[in-house]
Design a protein around this motif. Structure first.
Motif, PDB file in Angstrom:
ATOM      1  N   ARG A 247     -34.665  84.788   6.511  1.00  0.00           N
ATOM      2  CA  ARG A 247     -34.301  84.741   7.927  1.00  0.00           C
ATOM      3  C   ARG A 247     -34.097  83.276   8.317  1.00  0.00           C
ATOM      4  NH1 ARG A 247     -35.789  88.440  12.265  1.00  0.00           N
ATOM      5  NH2 ARG A 247     -35.511  87.398  14.263  1.00  0.00           N
ATOM      6  N   TRP A 248     -32.902  82.954   8.820  1.00  0.00           N
ATOM      7  CA  TRP A 248     -32.588  81.607   9.296  1.00  0.00           C
ATOM      8  C   TRP A 248     -32.563  81.651  10.820  1.00  0.00           C
ATOM      9  CZ3 TRP A 248     -30.093  84.127   5.340  1.00  0.00           C
ATOM     10  CH2 TRP A 248     -30.036  83.501   4.085  1.00  0.00           C
ATOM     11  N   ASP A 249     -33.491  80.984  11.485  1.00  0.00           N
ATOM     12  CA  ASP A 249     -33.602  81.054  12.942  1.00  0.00           C
ATOM     13  C   ASP A 249     -33.382  79.699  13.595  1.00  0.00           C
ATOM     14  OD1 ASP A 249     -34.055  83.747  13.141  1.00  0.00           O
ATOM     15  OD2 ASP A 249     -36.230  83.585  13.339  1.00  0.00           O
ATOM     16  N   TYR A 250     -32.832  79.746  14.812  1.00  0.00           N
ATOM     17  CA  TYR A 250     -32.721  78.554  15.642  1.00  0.00           C
ATOM     18  C   TYR A 250     -33.114  78.930  17.062  1.00  0.00           C
ATOM     19  CZ  TYR A 250     -30.689  75.116  18.761  1.00  0.00           C
ATOM     20  OH  TYR A 250     -30.512  74.199  19.767  1.00  0.00           O
ATOM     21  N   ASP A 251     -34.025  78.162  17.658  1.00  0.00           N
ATOM     22  CA  ASP A 251     -34.436  78.334  19.046  1.00  0.00           C
ATOM     23  C   ASP A 251     -34.269  77.007  19.762  1.00  0.00           C
ATOM     24  OD1 ASP A 251     -35.463  81.116  19.505  1.00  0.00           O
ATOM     25  OD2 ASP A 251     -36.743  80.577  17.807  1.00  0.00           O
ATOM     26  N   ARG A 252     -33.391  76.968  20.735  1.00  0.00           N
ATOM     27  CA  ARG A 252     -33.078  75.740  21.454  1.00  0.00           C
ATOM     28  C   ARG A 252     -34.317  75.138  22.119  1.00  0.00           C
ATOM     29  NH1 ARG A 252     -28.567  73.327  23.917  1.00  0.00           N
ATOM     30  NH2 ARG A 252     -28.892  72.518  26.015  1.00  0.00           N
ATOM     31  N   ASP A 253     -35.211  75.990  22.622  1.00  0.00           N
ATOM     32  CA  ASP A 253     -36.395  75.514  23.338  1.00  0.00           C
ATOM     33  C   ASP A 253     -37.683  75.879  22.609  1.00  0.00           C
ATOM     34  OD1 ASP A 253     -34.966  74.362  25.534  1.00  0.00           O
ATOM     35  OD2 ASP A 253     -34.610  76.399  26.279  1.00  0.00           O
ATOM     36  N   ALA A 254     -37.671  75.776  21.302  1.00  0.00           N
ATOM     37  CA  ALA A 254     -38.873  76.105  20.519  1.00  0.00           C
ATOM     38  C   ALA A 254     -40.028  75.199  20.911  1.00  0.00           C
ATOM     39  CB  ALA A 254     -38.577  75.970  19.034  1.00  0.00           C
ATOM     40  N   ARG A 255     -41.237  75.754  20.886  1.00  0.00           N
ATOM     41  CA  ARG A 255     -42.416  74.988  21.265  1.00  0.00           C
ATOM     42  C   ARG A 255     -43.377  74.801  20.088  1.00  0.00           C
ATOM     43  NH1 ARG A 255     -39.522  73.938  24.759  1.00  0.00           N
ATOM     44  NH2 ARG A 255     -39.764  74.234  27.009  1.00  0.00           N
ATOM     45  N   SER A 256     -43.708  75.886  19.383  1.00  0.00           N
ATOM     46  CA  SER A 256     -44.754  75.828  18.360  1.00  0.00           C
ATOM     47  C   SER A 256     -44.220  75.903  16.938  1.00  0.00           C
ATOM     48  CB  SER A 256     -45.753  76.965  18.582  1.00  0.00           C
ATOM     49  OG  SER A 256     -45.100  78.221  18.490  1.00  0.00           O
ATOM     50  N   LYS A 257     -42.899  75.757  16.777  1.00  0.00           N
ATOM     51  CA  LYS A 257     -42.279  75.823  15.452  1.00  0.00           C
ATOM     52  C   LYS A 257     -41.029  74.962  15.472  1.00  0.00           C
ATOM     53  CE  LYS A 257     -40.108  80.099  17.014  1.00  0.00           C
ATOM     54  NZ  LYS A 257     -40.088  81.559  16.892  1.00  0.00           N
ATOM     55  N   PRO A 258     -40.477  74.597  14.311  1.00  0.00           N
ATOM     56  CA  PRO A 258     -39.235  73.818  14.295  1.00  0.00           C
ATOM     57  C   PRO A 258     -38.112  74.588  14.984  1.00  0.00           C
ATOM     58  CG  PRO A 258     -40.246  73.886  12.112  1.00  0.00           C
ATOM     59  CD  PRO A 258     -40.980  74.877  12.950  1.00  0.00           C
ATOM     60  N   SER A 259     -37.278  73.909  15.724  1.00  0.00           N
ATOM     61  CA  SER A 259     -36.197  74.606  16.426  1.00  0.00           C
ATOM     62  C   SER A 259     -35.259  75.297  15.446  1.00  0.00           C
ATOM     63  CB  SER A 259     -35.421  73.631  17.317  1.00  0.00           C
ATOM     64  OG  SER A 259     -34.894  72.562  16.560  1.00  0.00           O
ATOM     65  N   SER A 260     -35.027  74.683  14.290  1.00  0.00           N
ATOM     66  CA  SER A 260     -34.217  75.288  13.233  1.00  0.00           C
ATOM     67  C   SER A 260     -35.090  75.447  11.998  1.00  0.00           C
ATOM     68  CB  SER A 260     -33.005  74.399  12.924  1.00  0.00           C
ATOM     69  OG  SER A 260     -32.256  74.941  11.860  1.00  0.00           O
TER      70      SER A 260
ATOM     71  N   HIS B  43     -24.038  53.375  30.058  1.00  0.00           N
ATOM     72  CA  HIS B  43     -24.151  54.446  29.078  1.00  0.00           C
ATOM     73  C   HIS B  43     -25.028  55.580  29.597  1.00  0.00           C
ATOM     74  CE1 HIS B  43     -22.048  52.609  25.729  1.00  0.00           C
ATOM     75  NE2 HIS B  43     -22.736  51.483  25.891  1.00  0.00           N
ATOM     76  N   ARG B  44     -24.667  56.796  29.224  1.00  0.00           N
ATOM     77  CA  ARG B  44     -25.488  57.960  29.548  1.00  0.00           C
ATOM     78  C   ARG B  44     -26.858  57.817  28.883  1.00  0.00           C
ATOM     79  NH1 ARG B  44     -23.060  63.862  28.378  1.00  0.00           N
ATOM     80  NH2 ARG B  44     -21.914  63.408  30.286  1.00  0.00           N
ATOM     81  N   ARG B  45     -27.894  58.241  29.567  1.00  0.00           N
ATOM     82  CA  ARG B  45     -29.246  58.110  29.044  1.00  0.00           C
ATOM     83  C   ARG B  45     -29.398  58.843  27.712  1.00  0.00           C
ATOM     84  NH1 ARG B  45     -33.675  61.254  29.182  1.00  0.00           N
ATOM     85  NH2 ARG B  45     -32.591  62.798  30.498  1.00  0.00           N
ATOM     86  N   GLU B  46     -30.062  58.189  26.770  1.00  0.00           N
ATOM     87  CA  GLU B  46     -30.259  58.795  25.454  1.00  0.00           C
ATOM     88  C   GLU B  46     -31.150  60.022  25.557  1.00  0.00           C
ATOM     89  OE1 GLU B  46     -30.582  56.545  21.421  1.00  0.00           O
ATOM     90  OE2 GLU B  46     -32.630  56.808  22.165  1.00  0.00           O
ATOM     91  N   ARG B  47     -30.746  61.101  24.870  1.00  0.00           N
ATOM     92  CA  ARG B  47     -31.518  62.346  24.882  1.00  0.00           C
ATOM     93  C   ARG B  47     -32.614  62.282  23.814  1.00  0.00           C
ATOM     94  NH1 ARG B  47     -29.295  66.960  26.726  1.00  0.00           N
ATOM     95  NH2 ARG B  47     -31.408  67.720  26.398  1.00  0.00           N
ATOM     96  N   THR B  48     -33.684  61.566  24.133  1.00  0.00           N
ATOM     97  CA  THR B  48     -34.757  61.418  23.144  1.00  0.00           C
ATOM     98  C   THR B  48     -35.433  62.745  22.838  1.00  0.00           C
ATOM     99  OG1 THR B  48     -36.264  60.793  24.936  1.00  0.00           O
ATOM    100  CG2 THR B  48     -35.221  59.004  23.706  1.00  0.00           C
ATOM    101  N   ASP B  49     -35.379  63.704  23.797  1.00  0.00           N
ATOM    102  CA  ASP B  49     -35.978  65.009  23.528  1.00  0.00           C
ATOM    103  C   ASP B  49     -35.264  65.705  22.379  1.00  0.00           C
ATOM    104  OD1 ASP B  49     -33.705  65.190  25.226  1.00  0.00           O
ATOM    105  OD2 ASP B  49     -34.310  67.175  25.917  1.00  0.00           O
ATOM    106  N   ARG B  50     -33.935  65.547  22.295  1.00  0.00           N
ATOM    107  CA  ARG B  50     -33.170  66.151  21.194  1.00  0.00           C
ATOM    108  C   ARG B  50     -33.325  65.354  19.902  1.00  0.00           C
ATOM    109  NH1 ARG B  50     -32.832  71.156  22.701  1.00  0.00           N
ATOM    110  NH2 ARG B  50     -31.681  71.483  24.620  1.00  0.00           N
ATOM    111  N   LEU B  51     -33.365  64.037  20.027  1.00  0.00           N
ATOM    112  CA  LEU B  51     -33.427  63.195  18.833  1.00  0.00           C
ATOM    113  C   LEU B  51     -34.793  63.264  18.136  1.00  0.00           C
ATOM    114  CD1 LEU B  51     -31.569  60.024  20.141  1.00  0.00           C
ATOM    115  CD2 LEU B  51     -30.656  61.818  18.660  1.00  0.00           C
ATOM    116  N   THR B  52     -35.840  63.529  18.886  1.00  0.00           N
ATOM    117  CA  THR B  52     -37.187  63.530  18.294  1.00  0.00           C
ATOM    118  C   THR B  52     -37.723  64.933  18.054  1.00  0.00           C
ATOM    119  OG1 THR B  52     -38.258  63.458  20.478  1.00  0.00           O
ATOM    120  CG2 THR B  52     -37.725  61.345  19.442  1.00  0.00           C
ATOM    121  N   ALA B  53     -36.989  65.972  18.504  1.00  0.00           N
ATOM    122  CA  ALA B  53     -37.498  67.350  18.372  1.00  0.00           C
ATOM    123  C   ALA B  53     -37.646  67.736  16.907  1.00  0.00           C
ATOM    124  CB  ALA B  53     -36.556  68.326  19.082  1.00  0.00           C
ATOM    125  N   TRP B  54     -38.662  68.523  16.626  1.00  0.00           N
ATOM    126  CA  TRP B  54     -38.940  69.024  15.276  1.00  0.00           C
ATOM    127  C   TRP B  54     -37.880  70.022  14.869  1.00  0.00           C
ATOM    128  CZ3 TRP B  54     -43.488  72.672  13.749  1.00  0.00           C
ATOM    129  CH2 TRP B  54     -43.664  72.647  12.364  1.00  0.00           C
TER     130      TRP B  54
END
Length: 234
Positions: free
Chosen positions: A104-117, A223-234
């Protein structure tokens, strides 16, 4: 500019065409796609796309389905409201014999307790279960409880990657010309993801373009603010 319902649904239809191109790498009589577009009465822009494929060996009898592959997408808009985004995707390979998920290959955009991908495997236990037991894991005999990371929001595998794995590595039946179809779809996906990465860290992209000899003019507001939430997400 934020997408309207009509624009969103037009973009979803284009997305469905891309999914159809990919699953058409399997014989056409073996797959179906269903979709629910955004409801005009709802303020939320949401859509669902489901693809199902019966998988057979290349020389199989007409009714000899060995496995089922499903690709499910829940679609929304991105954080700015002006691009289509995947909220959740799930690619599942199931054995026909007992309908148990194999991979099973899963992706959750707003994952909290597991890797988003991540990928989950239902596999034999052996040495891995022994190690998990020694580590006091809560479910050492449940290999599928492990969520193996696969690159987060931007660098996760696409549908074309999974289909090539099923045809090339596993040996399931593919249709004529599947290689070029997958190469084309994969390139389109990665171009889209490149644009998404640039939106996450525009200044980095601008610096790299300048280093390559391009002239880049930042917007008046900077420049548009860097999306650190996306860059650092697990």
């Amino acid at each position: 500019m934020a997408l309207s319902h009509e624009q969103f649904n037009d973009t979803v239809r284009e997305f469905i065409d891309d999914v159809a191109q990919a699953v058409n790498c399997f014989p056409s009589q073996l797959w179906t796609i269903e979709a629910d577009l955004a409801d005009e009465e709802s303020e939320r822009l949401r859509a669902v796309v489901d693809a199902k494929v019966d998988l057979r060996a290349p020389q199989a009898e007409p009714m000899d389905t060995l496995a089922l592959f499903t690709a499910n997408y829940k679609l929304c808009t991105d954080s700015y409201g002006d691009h289509l985004a995947v909220e959740h995707s799930s690619f599942v390979l199931k054995a026909t014999l007992d309908r148990t998920p194999i991979i099973r290959w899963d992706y959750d955009r707003d994952a909290r307790s597991k890797p988003s991908s991540h990928v989950q495997m239902t596999a034999h236990r052996g040495a891995l279960s022994h190690l998990l037991s020694r580590l006091d894991h809560a479910t050492p005999h449940s290999i599928e409880s492990l969520h193996m990371p696969m690159g987060g929001d931007r660098f996760r595998p696409c549908l074309e990657d999974i289909i090539e794995f099923l045809i090339r590595d596993c040996g399931f039946q593919g249709s004529h010309g599947w290689r070029e179809t997958l190469r084309s779809g994969r390139a389109k996906w990665r171009r889209i993801q490149t644009r998404a990465v640039v939106r996450d860290c525009a200044e980095e992209a601008a610096d790299q373009l300048v280093a390559m000899g391009y002239t880049v003019t930042p917007p008046a507001e900077g420049h548009r603010r860097e999306r650190t939430d996306r860059l650092t997400a697990w």
